[in-house]
Design a protein around this motif. Sequence first.
Motif, mmCIF file in Angstrom:
data_model
loop_
_atom_site.group_PDB
_atom_site.id
_atom_site.type_symbol
_atom_site.label_atom_id
_atom_site.label_comp_id
_atom_site.label_asym_id
_atom_site.label_seq_id
_atom_site.Cartn_x
_atom_site.Cartn_y
_atom_site.Cartn_z
ATOM 1 N N THR A 1 0.769 -1.228 0.218
ATOM 2 C CA THR A 1 0.103 -0.153 -0.148
ATOM 3 C C THR A 1 0.980 1.271 -0.003
ATOM 4 O O THR A 1 0.160 2.393 -0.212
ATOM 5 N N HIS A 2 2.098 1.331 -0.051
ATOM 6 C CA HIS A 2 3.254 2.275 -0.094
ATOM 7 C C HIS A 2 3.447 2.432 -1.472
ATOM 8 O O HIS A 2 4.235 3.571 -1.799
ATOM 9 N N ILE A 3 3.098 1.643 -2.185
ATOM 10 C CA ILE A 3 3.503 1.574 -3.688
ATOM 11 C C ILE A 3 2.132 2.292 -4.642
ATOM 12 O O ILE A 3 1.281 1.546 -4.361
ATOM 13 N N PHE A 4 2.601 3.220 -5.234
ATOM 14 C CA PHE A 4 1.570 3.858 -6.300
ATOM 15 C C PHE A 4 1.806 3.361 -7.655
ATOM 16 O O PHE A 4 2.913 3.076 -7.963
ATOM 17 N N VAL A 5 0.758 3.667 -8.409
ATOM 18 C CA VAL A 5 0.876 3.162 -9.820
ATOM 19 C C VAL A 5 2.092 4.241 -10.223
ATOM 20 O O VAL A 5 3.027 3.588 -11.263
#
Length: 474
Positions: free
Chosen positions: A110-114
């Motif tokens: 959840t700390h990685i964005f597109v």
Amino acid sequence: MPCSTMDAVTLVSKCTIFPSQKTSLSDLKLSVSDLPMLSTHYIQKGALFTRPHFSVIFSVRFPTSLIKRSLSQTLTHFPPLAGRLITDSDGYVYISCNDAGADFTHATATHIFVRDVIGSIDVPDHVKELFAFDRTVSYQGHFKPLLAVQVTELADGVFISCSVNHAVIDGTSLWNFFNSFAEVTRGVKRITRLPDFSRDSVLISPVVLKIPDGGPKVTFSLDSPLRERIFCFSRESILRLKDKTNNNPKWNMEGEIDIAELMGKQSNDPLKISDSKLTPLTENLTSEISSFQSLCALLWRAVTRARKFHASKMTTFRMAVNCRHRLQPKLLPLYFGNAIQSIPTYASAGDVLSHDLLWCAEQLNKNVKAHGNAMVRKYVEDWESDPRCFPLGNFDGAMLTMGSSPRFPMYDNDFGWGRPIVVRSGRANKFDGKISAFPGRKGGGSVDLEVVLAPETMDGLESDPEFAQFVAGN
């Protein structure tokens, strides 16, 4: 409650998925295209999607139960992927279609964005954590599942990846499975492209591959420093490159289309209206050099310059070709397994750089054209006289290996909430000089090249004027 944590990904759950129906498919003998892949890593390919509006489509939670059920139903049509490798007493290797199941992993990051997946200059390391079976050698399919699916929820997206034993399938078969998996998930009642499991071609050999104790190992270094970048080429720049390669004068010295010359050709080369654009029908004309061969020639020259070889250094450009349509009688287009051969083209660094793009592309074109039924059969005979695993790597520092294909339907994967934003691969089979061609994420005939090089070579490629003028954004 998460049960373990990796560098970038938190594991939520892991299980085995079995086919929804028992299979009646007999064991499948590995072919002369399958067996050499026992020393390579599992293929790792995945697609990035925007996060669906779960509260509207499904529920507040991610629909892992739907994905699992769909995978189970899809495996019914692809029973080898739920099997294991076995070696009989005579040394022949088979896929045992024994319904042993495939791995399924649900994870979060959840700390990685597109934007963190597609926005970096280099492909970020955390992308590699979105795949299962990292650097697993295909021979281990004797003891491990042949397929692992990982679904990772990102902060604003979802990444769905498949890691598949390379001795079992090639890219054609992989993407047919991936497409079918997506079809079933979005509710299609019957998949549109059923695989063909026949084993009655010249690729099925009586020769035994002798396996060393402990199983084969990969033939390239796993520790060499590497950089990995995605270079994007628009349809317009590819057509411009193709015309330049073929010495077509319709592009002016500034690399812009010569409208007067183009309009003068309309009576002979009609244009079609597509997406409100005028598209020259150059792909169907008689030009010998294709767009993709032009792109390969461009890369061959630029990387050779960046490697700074002496003129006498022999370089190799190796291309994987699909043999399904090259054999006589032909294999069916959806033949399941590996049906690929690797074609090397050799030229000294001096020749690559002293000649133009057309010369380099002609060397590639000549070898691809010559690889018909007789040559496919010769490759089979050569392997039978010296059976061995495929020596994948860059052994003399002067090799390029092109894999995958911009024709693969990588973006035809809609699991119910839209097509992928982008396609990425894992850490598998990466070494200095490994190139993979993908259809461009912008569509319309664009191409993305996944390029893996030594850091100093990548620096040289990035600053190469000839290469840079065709890369999107330059």
